[in-house]
Motif scaffolding. Structure first.
Motif, PDB file in Angstrom:
ATOM      1  N   ILE A 118       0.840  -1.206   0.000  1.00  0.00           N
ATOM      2  CA  ILE A 118       0.000   0.000   0.000  1.00  0.00           C
ATOM      3  C   ILE A 118       0.872   1.253   0.000  1.00  0.00           C
ATOM      4  CG2 ILE A 118      -1.643   1.328   1.421  1.00  0.00           C
ATOM      5  CD1 ILE A 118      -2.824  -1.401   2.287  1.00  0.00           C
ATOM      6  N   ARG A 121       2.676   1.568  -3.361  1.00  0.00           N
ATOM      7  CA  ARG A 121       1.689   1.942  -4.390  1.00  0.00           C
ATOM      8  C   ARG A 121       1.382   3.443  -4.314  1.00  0.00           C
ATOM      9  NH1 ARG A 121      -0.322   3.087  -8.059  1.00  0.00           N
ATOM     10  NH2 ARG A 121      -2.188   2.486  -9.183  1.00  0.00           N
ATOM     11  N   ALA A 122       1.325   3.969  -3.078  1.00  0.00           N
ATOM     12  CA  ALA A 122       1.014   5.388  -2.895  1.00  0.00           C
ATOM     13  C   ALA A 122       2.144   6.284  -3.398  1.00  0.00           C
ATOM     14  CB  ALA A 122       0.739   5.672  -1.427  1.00  0.00           C
ATOM     15  N   MET A 123       3.358   5.739  -3.467  1.00  0.00           N
ATOM     16  CA  MET A 123       4.501   6.557  -3.882  1.00  0.00           C
ATOM     17  C   MET A 123       4.708   6.536  -5.393  1.00  0.00           C
ATOM     18  SD  MET A 123       7.290   6.075  -0.865  1.00  0.00           S
ATOM     19  CE  MET A 123       7.720   4.437  -1.284  1.00  0.00           C
ATOM     20  N   LEU A 124       4.026   5.644  -6.086  1.00  0.00           N
ATOM     21  CA  LEU A 124       4.216   5.522  -7.530  1.00  0.00           C
ATOM     22  C   LEU A 124       3.534   6.665  -8.268  1.00  0.00           C
ATOM     23  CD1 LEU A 124       3.686   1.684  -7.897  1.00  0.00           C
ATOM     24  CD2 LEU A 124       5.820   2.932  -8.115  1.00  0.00           C
ATOM     25  N   LEU A 126       1.015   8.831 -10.445  1.00  0.00           N
ATOM     26  CA  LEU A 126      -0.434   8.677 -10.488  1.00  0.00           C
ATOM     27  C   LEU A 126      -0.956   8.493 -11.907  1.00  0.00           C
ATOM     28  CD1 LEU A 126      -1.534  11.511  -8.035  1.00  0.00           C
ATOM     29  CD2 LEU A 126      -1.211   9.112  -7.548  1.00  0.00           C
ATOM     30  N   ASN A 127      -0.358   9.253 -12.814  1.00  0.00           N
ATOM     31  CA  ASN A 127      -0.952   9.330 -14.145  1.00  0.00           C
ATOM     32  C   ASN A 127      -0.486   8.200 -15.041  1.00  0.00           C
ATOM     33  OD1 ASN A 127      -2.711  10.412 -15.867  1.00  0.00           O
ATOM     34  ND2 ASN A 127      -1.675  12.377 -16.068  1.00  0.00           N
ATOM     35  N   VAL A 128      -0.952   6.997 -14.733  1.00  0.00           N
ATOM     36  CA  VAL A 128      -0.552   5.851 -15.551  1.00  0.00           C
ATOM     37  C   VAL A 128      -1.806   5.163 -16.095  1.00  0.00           C
ATOM     38  CG1 VAL A 128       1.636   5.390 -14.408  1.00  0.00           C
ATOM     39  CG2 VAL A 128      -0.437   4.372 -13.510  1.00  0.00           C
ATOM     40  N   PRO A 129      -1.758   4.713 -17.342  1.00  0.00           N
ATOM     41  CA  PRO A 129      -2.914   4.012 -17.887  1.00  0.00           C
ATOM     42  C   PRO A 129      -3.180   2.715 -17.123  1.00  0.00           C
ATOM     43  CG  PRO A 129      -1.347   4.572 -19.616  1.00  0.00           C
ATOM     44  CD  PRO A 129      -0.679   4.838 -18.310  1.00  0.00           C
ATOM     45  N   GLY A 214      -9.436  -2.233  -2.943  1.00  0.00           N
ATOM     46  CA  GLY A 214      -9.536  -1.138  -3.910  1.00  0.00           C
ATOM     47  C   GLY A 214      -8.180  -0.625  -4.344  1.00  0.00           C
ATOM     48  N   LEU A 215      -7.111  -1.391  -4.107  1.00  0.00           N
ATOM     49  CA  LEU A 215      -5.766  -0.898  -4.404  1.00  0.00           C
ATOM     50  C   LEU A 215      -5.053  -1.712  -5.479  1.00  0.00           C
ATOM     51  CD1 LEU A 215      -4.794  -0.336  -0.699  1.00  0.00           C
ATOM     52  CD2 LEU A 215      -5.070   1.458  -2.380  1.00  0.00           C
ATOM     53  N   VAL A 217      -5.527  -3.486  -9.538  1.00  0.00           N
ATOM     54  CA  VAL A 217      -5.519  -3.025 -10.928  1.00  0.00           C
ATOM     55  C   VAL A 217      -6.495  -1.850 -11.070  1.00  0.00           C
ATOM     56  CG1 VAL A 217      -6.133  -3.761 -13.251  1.00  0.00           C
ATOM     57  CG2 VAL A 217      -4.896  -5.306 -11.735  1.00  0.00           C
ATOM     58  N   ASP A 219      -9.162   0.895 -12.536  1.00  0.00           N
ATOM     59  CA  ASP A 219     -10.365   0.871 -13.371  1.00  0.00           C
ATOM     60  C   ASP A 219     -10.071   1.547 -14.698  1.00  0.00           C
ATOM     61  OD1 ASP A 219     -12.013  -0.265 -11.359  1.00  0.00           O
ATOM     62  OD2 ASP A 219     -11.936   1.655 -10.317  1.00  0.00           O
ATOM     63  N   PRO A 220     -10.746   1.176 -15.745  1.00  0.00           N
ATOM     64  CA  PRO A 220     -11.873   0.244 -15.803  1.00  0.00           C
ATOM     65  C   PRO A 220     -11.438  -1.206 -16.066  1.00  0.00           C
ATOM     66  CG  PRO A 220     -11.610   1.299 -17.918  1.00  0.00           C
ATOM     67  CD  PRO A 220     -10.512   1.826 -17.039  1.00  0.00           C
TER      68      PRO A 220
ATOM     69  N   GLU B 447     -15.657   5.024  -6.075  1.00  0.00           N
ATOM     70  CA  GLU B 447     -15.002   4.280  -7.155  1.00  0.00           C
ATOM     71  C   GLU B 447     -15.930   4.180  -8.363  1.00  0.00           C
ATOM     72  OE1 GLU B 447     -13.517   0.600  -5.600  1.00  0.00           O
ATOM     73  OE2 GLU B 447     -12.401   1.607  -4.022  1.00  0.00           O
ATOM     74  N   ASN B 465      -7.432   8.774 -15.805  1.00  0.00           N
ATOM     75  CA  ASN B 465      -6.869   7.623 -15.075  1.00  0.00           C
ATOM     76  C   ASN B 465      -7.323   7.680 -13.620  1.00  0.00           C
ATOM     77  OD1 ASN B 465      -5.325   6.711 -17.341  1.00  0.00           O
ATOM     78  ND2 ASN B 465      -3.921   8.408 -16.948  1.00  0.00           N
ATOM     79  N   LEU B 469      -6.193   5.555  -3.672  1.00  0.00           N
ATOM     80  CA  LEU B 469      -5.129   5.556  -2.662  1.00  0.00           C
ATOM     81  C   LEU B 469      -5.746   5.463  -1.281  1.00  0.00           C
ATOM     82  CD1 LEU B 469      -2.981   8.542  -3.992  1.00  0.00           C
ATOM     83  CD2 LEU B 469      -2.479   6.126  -4.254  1.00  0.00           C
TER      84      LEU B 469
END
Lengths: 266, 606
Positions: A118, A121-124, A126-129, A214-215, A217, A219-220, B447, B465, B469
């Motif tokens: 977690i 993941r929070a440090m990665l 944000l704007n990734v497909p 909710g953390l 893959v 969406d969608p 969500e 996207n 978090l």
């Protein structure tokens, strides 16, 4: 026992084929929202009905299966390679490298991996497909999942280091790298194969856990994790039972196949 | 009729005194008789002391015997009258808190569980009626704003006592206010008074009069006293001595909080019966809403608050008489773009987010009706602006939700230099329009909203996207690092008065989310909002304040710093066994009139 293994392999193969060619079963995109048809019952257009946003459940189930069945083995491969590298070198070289590797393995095993995932993941970015998010999720799982396998590989390599086979190779003047590549690693390959197979169901479940929080893959894109979300409520609709049923079948099948590989190793 | 009422009064009085004895034994405290207020003393004398009645009977005093017979007859009649209404005084009300209460000190309340307990236990000078949203006298029988809005003078109710029998007086109010403004206490409620560390003058000219004078005028000062639970200056039980209908009898961390009826509670109903009608309240600390639903259906619980649309629909199918959709609540969902110049974002993205046309276009591209229908199963309304229609006075009824119109969205984007090419939107410098939205993982409704916005924006060529978090990571990004592009979160207006929103609307404020902590307003419209908010904050005339804040709402609707999406409906479930329930959209929803609530005979006996 053999029949069960065949059954497990057939099931996995059938699911893999269905997931690789979902077009054979449904032509509806997994992300298209038919907003006028939310929670639609089973019909010719929607063989498993639609979800609460009007998306085709079958399509989402097939694409979710594809994500889990392809990405989990990739993550397992990554962690097995890391385990082979760290565990193999530690076991074979010994000395300070071995002590450092063992300390690292112990440290990694002592970390609460879910929280670690977690946090990382929070440090990665944000704007990734969505597709990149799959790679990130499973990549992280693979990167954090190697220590237990590395410990087993190290034990195997330590045994081999003192074996007659390696002593003879070194006595013949073979360099260390060559001994490792040509004589040690081929002999720990059954261990690595077993670790690889055992990791797949674990990583599938890890993604499902992350998805349930909710953390997983993004969406969608569907995955078994986010398909399990409706089960968060104990009063989930009946259709949600499809995803855990398939997840359970896949995990059990993988475990049966892993057991068979362990028999081979023994 | 008069005689009949007197009988009822007698019956309730008996019960109240019995409860008092039992509770004192439970607490290990014996209330001194001398401390019982005069108004209550005769009733206690005549009925409560069983020993003195027995003694008198033994003495064969005929007059006492006759009185006892009459009282008994009246009591029987009273009981039969109560039985005829179906409601039974007494019994235990049960419902859930969704988190552990952080404090029982009424001045330190900052969480919803503690707030609910404060509402049921603490006495306040002025109460906001949750149904009419009007102010009502409580411990203060009257009040007047003095010194041009800088002060307020209260006339206090007499013959009132705390739950342990300690009498209530102006001294207690003065003590409470001194404690509230003590900087070392860090009381969240004190911030609303804007005392800012300056001394607040507290005077008690008489035992039933208190005057408070603040350094500066405080707009809507009266309403703030709804949140100030009065403490006792003399009681050995300190903040646990309460003036409300109940007091905290027992607390089992992680399990439950038990409240017991305050035997000295001052309020009576129209028939003169002592309130509250229920003997005890059991609050289970239970986070699992599914478990709560099962227990409610089983009859273990009497109330469910803040029910989710999914649970509401399930319950409606099984217990249609129990569920109530109260209409728009004070909770809404919204999204905003990061417009801060300090944000570590590419310059071209900052230009998009700072463009009014871009924000308006995106607002027009979101189908709010679909969000209400699919995500909230119809139990929500498209949001108009920062104030929900549930806030009757401050809502600007002239505002309408932004209409869903993708064609208008594209036209607005065209005006701002964007172009749609092969299904992808590009800006004037040919950057493909793609950005991320962060929301908190685990909130299924958000969500789903994000997924629907994703599809809506895809229709106008924008790739969104969605990033989920954990909550602390989001708070860090939106308030510290500013490393995000847009955010989807919810808003709950706890306080009806816009003064409480100063920390959002002033450009210098830290919660001015789209561009916080500005040294000077970045745009003319933000400067105008600053001016209007300060004007309404120093104005005492409610109509003029409303005019100022209406203008703020209009500016927000035009400039769209926040895209208000939906206003959720307040959904509650009330067991049919609970009488007089009249849930309100304001917290604490179903128990706002807890004094009046009663259980049916069958349930009360259990």
């Amino acid at each position: 026992m053999k029949a069960i293994r065949y059954l497990a392999a057939t099931l996995l193969l059938a699911l893999l084929l269905a997931a690789l060619w979902p077009g054979a079963l449904t032509r509806t995109p997994y992300d298209r929202q038919f907003r006028e048809l939310p929670n639609a019952p089973v019909s010719r257009q929607f063989p498993l009905g639609t979800d609460e946003l009007g998306r085709d459940r079958l399509s989402r189930l097939l694409y979710g299966t594809r994500v889990s069945l392809l990405a989990a083995p990739a993550a397992a491969l990554l962690s097995t390679i890391l385990a082979a590298l760290v565990g193999g070198l530690a076991g074979f070289l010994g000395g300070w490298f071995d002590r450092a590797a063992v300390a690292l393995i112990d440290l990694m095993l002592s970390l609460p991996w879910l929280f670690l995932l977690i946090i990382v993941r929070a440090m990665l970015p944000l704007n990734v497909p969505a597709l990149v998010s799959v790679l990130l999720t499973f990549g992280l799982i693979g990167l954090l999942g190697w220590p237990s396998a590395a410990r087993i590989v190290r034990a195997g390599c330590r045994t081999l280091r003192c074996s007659d086979l390696v002593l003879q190779a070194r006595a013949c003047g073979l360099p260390r790298g060559r001994v490792l590549l040509k004589h040690v690693l081929p002999n720990v390959r059954p261990i690595l194969t077993a670790q690889f197979r055992a990791s797949i169901p674990i990583y599938i479940l890890a993604e499902a856990n992350l998805g349930l929080l909710g953390l997983g893959v993004a969406d969608p894109l569907p995955s078994w994790g986010n398909l399990l979300r409706p089960l968060e409520s104990g009063l989930a609709p009946d259709w949600a039972a499809w995803a855990p049923l398939i997840l359970m079948l896949v995990v059990v099948s993988c475990l049966y196949l892993t057991q068979s590989s362990k028999v081979v190793v023994q | 009729m008069k005689a009949f009422l007197a009988k009822l009064d007698c019956g309730a009085g008996t019960r109240a005194c019995r409860v008092e004895t039992r509770l004192d034994a439970f607490r290990g405290l014996r209330t001194p008789r001398s401390k019982v207020p005069n108004t209550h003393a005769p009733r206690s004398k005549g009925i409560v002391r069983p020993k003195s009645v027995d003694t008198s009977v033994d003495a064969a005093d005929t007059s006492v015997r006759a009185t006892a017979v009459v009282v008994l007859a009246l009591l029987t009649l009273a009981c039969s009258a109560v039985a005829a209404t179906g409601a039974q005084p007494g019994g235990e009300l049960r419902f859930c808190l969704y988190s552990e209460p952080k404090t029982f000190n009424p001045l330190l309340v900052a969480d919803t569980s503690s707030e609910a307990i404060r509402y049921m236990t603490a006495g306040v000078l002025i109460r906001v009626n949750r149904q009419t949203q009007e102010l009502e006298p409580s411990l203060a029988v009257s009040w007047r704003v003095v010194s041009q809005g800088r002060g307020i003078a209260f006339k206090l109710r007499q013959h009132v006592a705390f739950s342990d029998g300690t009498p209530f007086s102006a001294e207690d109010v003065a003590y409470t206010m001194h404690t509230l403004f003590d900087p070392s206490l860090h009381a969240p409620t004190a911030d609303s008074f804007h005392a800012g560390g300056a001394a607040v003058k507290i005077e008690t000219p008489a035992a039933d009069e208190v005057t408070l004078t603040f350094p500066t005028p405080v707009a809507g000062i009266e309403r703030l006293f709804d949140q100030v639970g009065i403490l006792s200056s003399k009681s050995p039980r300190k903040e646990m001595a309460s003036l409300g209908p109940f007091y905290v009898a027992q607390y089992k961390p992680g399990s439950e909080v038990d409240l017991s009826r305050n035997p000295y509670y001052w309020k009576r109903d129209r028939q003169g019966l002592r309130l509250p009608r229920i003997d005890a309240v059991r609050l289970y600390i239970q986070q699992n809403r599914d478990m709560e639903l099962i227990r409610f259906q089983r009859g273990d619980l009497n109330i469910m608050s803040a029910v989710s649309p999914e649970l509401f629909d399930q319950l409606q199918a099984r217990m249609p008489a129990a569920v109530r959709d109260l209409g728009p609540s004070l909770e809404s969902e919204m999204m905003w773009f990061n417009q801060s110049p300090k944000a570590p974002l590419p310059a071209y993205k900052k230009l998009w987010f700072q463009s009014r046309e871009f924000r308006r276009a995106l607002s027009a591209a979101v189908n709010r009706e679909d969000l209400c229908r699919l995500v909230y199963r119809g139990h929500a309304h498209p949001a108009e602006g920062p104030i929900s229609p549930a806030n009757r006075f401050w809502f600007n009824s002239g505002l309408k939700p932004h209409r869903y119109d993708p064609a208008e969205a594209l036209a607005l984007l065209g005006k701002a230099g964007f172009r749609l090419q092969d299904g992808q939107l590009y800006d004037a410098q040919s950057h493909a329009v793609e950005f991320s939205i962060v929301t908190n993982a685990g909130n299924q409704a958000r969500e789903k909203i994000a997924q629907m916005i994703q599809q809506d924006l895809k229709a106008i060529g924008i790739r969104l996207n969605v990033v989920k978090l954990d909550y602390s990571a989001i708070i860090d990004r939106i308030s510290q690092s500013l490393d995000y592009e847009s955010c989807l979160l919810g808003l709950t207006n706890v306080d009806l008065d816009p003064d409480a929103q100063m920390n959002v609307w002033l450009s210098s404020a830290s919660n001015h989310q789209w561009n916080p902590n500005q040294a000077s307003p970045a745009t003319p419209w933000e400067a105008e909002i600053d001016r209007l908010m300060q004007a309404q904050g120093s104005e005492l005339n409610p109509a003029r304040r409303k005019a100022y804040f209406d203008k703020v709402q209009e500016i927000v609707s035009q400039e769209v710093p926040f895209l208000y999406l939906v206003t959720k409906n307040a959904l509650v479930a009330v067991s049919p066994s609970l009488q007089n329930a009249d849930p309100s959209v304001l917290r604490p929803q179903a128990v706002w009139n807890i004094e009046m609530l009663a259980l049916t005979q069958e349930v009360a006996k259990k």
